[in-house]
Design a protein around this motif. Structure first.
Motif, PDB file in Angstrom:
ATOM      1  N   PRO A 140      60.564 109.507  46.194  1.00 16.66           N
ATOM      2  CA  PRO A 140      60.299 108.519  45.260  1.00 16.66           C
ATOM      3  C   PRO A 140      59.085 107.708  45.295  1.00 16.66           C
ATOM      4  O   PRO A 140      58.192 108.124  46.271  1.00 16.66           O
ATOM      5  N   ALA A 141      58.594 107.094  44.363  1.00 14.55           N
ATOM      6  CA  ALA A 141      57.423 106.564  44.014  1.00 14.55           C
ATOM      7  C   ALA A 141      57.429 105.405  45.296  1.00 14.55           C
ATOM      8  O   ALA A 141      58.329 104.920  45.740  1.00 14.55           O
ATOM      9  N   ASN A 153      56.378 102.333  44.950  1.00 13.21           N
ATOM     10  CA  ASN A 153      56.772 100.913  44.697  1.00 13.21           C
ATOM     11  C   ASN A 153      58.206 101.327  44.122  1.00 13.21           C
ATOM     12  O   ASN A 153      58.843 100.291  43.749  1.00 13.21           O
ATOM     13  N   ALA A 154      59.067 102.351  44.378  1.00  9.44           N
ATOM     14  CA  ALA A 154      60.387 102.347  43.808  1.00  9.44           C
ATOM     15  C   ALA A 154      61.225 101.755  44.812  1.00  9.44           C
ATOM     16  O   ALA A 154      61.109 101.565  45.920  1.00  9.44           O
ATOM     17  N   GLN A 155      62.272 100.906  44.421  1.00 16.39           N
ATOM     18  CA  GLN A 155      63.337 100.377  45.226  1.00 16.39           C
ATOM     19  C   GLN A 155      64.298 101.253  45.393  1.00 16.39           C
ATOM     20  O   GLN A 155      64.869 101.938  44.758  1.00 16.39           O
ATOM     21  N   VAL A 156      64.904 101.007  46.590  1.00 20.16           N
ATOM     22  CA  VAL A 156      65.913 101.978  47.113  1.00 20.16           C
ATOM     23  C   VAL A 156      67.377 101.228  46.969  1.00 20.16           C
ATOM     24  O   VAL A 156      67.460 100.095  47.434  1.00 20.16           O
TER      25      VAL A 156
END
Length: 181
Positions: A32-33, A35-38
């Motif tokens: 995931p990037a 800044n991606a939210q999990v």
């Protein structure tokens, strides 16, 4: 004496063979990037097929004891295709497949494989192979019906269409340790 020992060591290192490491061929999801939210993915109960291996290498799928490989393969194929649109099997979402230029009902089914820590690795690999074989059979059936050839003999674009229409969704759950419960 040290020279002879060293020469013998080199000789045995040169002529001995090492067995190559073998394992399961799995494609990991992309990272995931930063800044991606999990977020936890919630799956409807009807869209989940639980396949469990117990400590004595017994297998259960969908709450049924599995006695043969063919039984498990049949259950997985029926689960993924849901040919008669039963309400106890996975729902389907109509998805537009851009490369194909058509809409197709794609199964929302997820196969969850969970084993006991005491189960054998060979049984785990055997069940993994059955799951992959069942998915490949569904893909071959789709490929023959729509492209007139099995999946492996299609070109890259047609294979991508088949992968979108028949996704491989196998989730490997954390192994259980029933001896400590």
């Amino acid at each position: 004496m040290a020279d002879i020992s060293f020469l013998m060591l080199i000789f045995f290192l040169m002529v001995s063979t090492m067995d190559p490491e073998t394992g399961l061929s799995r494609r990991l999801p992309p990272m995931p990037a930063d800044n991606a939210q999990v977020e936890d993915l919630k799956v409807n109960r009807r869209n989940m097929l639980d396949v469990k291996i117990n400590s004595r290498n017994g297998v259960m799928a969908g709450g049924k004891v599995i006695l043969s490989d063919a039984d498990l393969e049949e259950i997985v194929i029926e689960f993924l295709t849901n040919p008669s649109d039963r309400t106890d099997l996975p729902s389907k979402t109509v998805k537009y497949i851009e490369a194909w230029g058509r809409e197709w009902p794609v199964s929302d089914g997820v196969i969850s494989l969970q084993n006991d820590r005491q189960s054998s690795y060979s049984k785990y690999v055997e069940i993994q192979n059955i799951l992959v074989r069942a998915i490949n059979k569904v893909r071959d059936d789709f490929s023959i019906a729509h492209f007139g050839n099995v999946y492996n003999e299609l070109n890259a674009e047609e294979q991508e269409i088949v992968r979108e229409a028949v996704p491989n969704r196998v989730s490997e759950a954390e192994p259980l340790d029933v001896t400590k419960q």
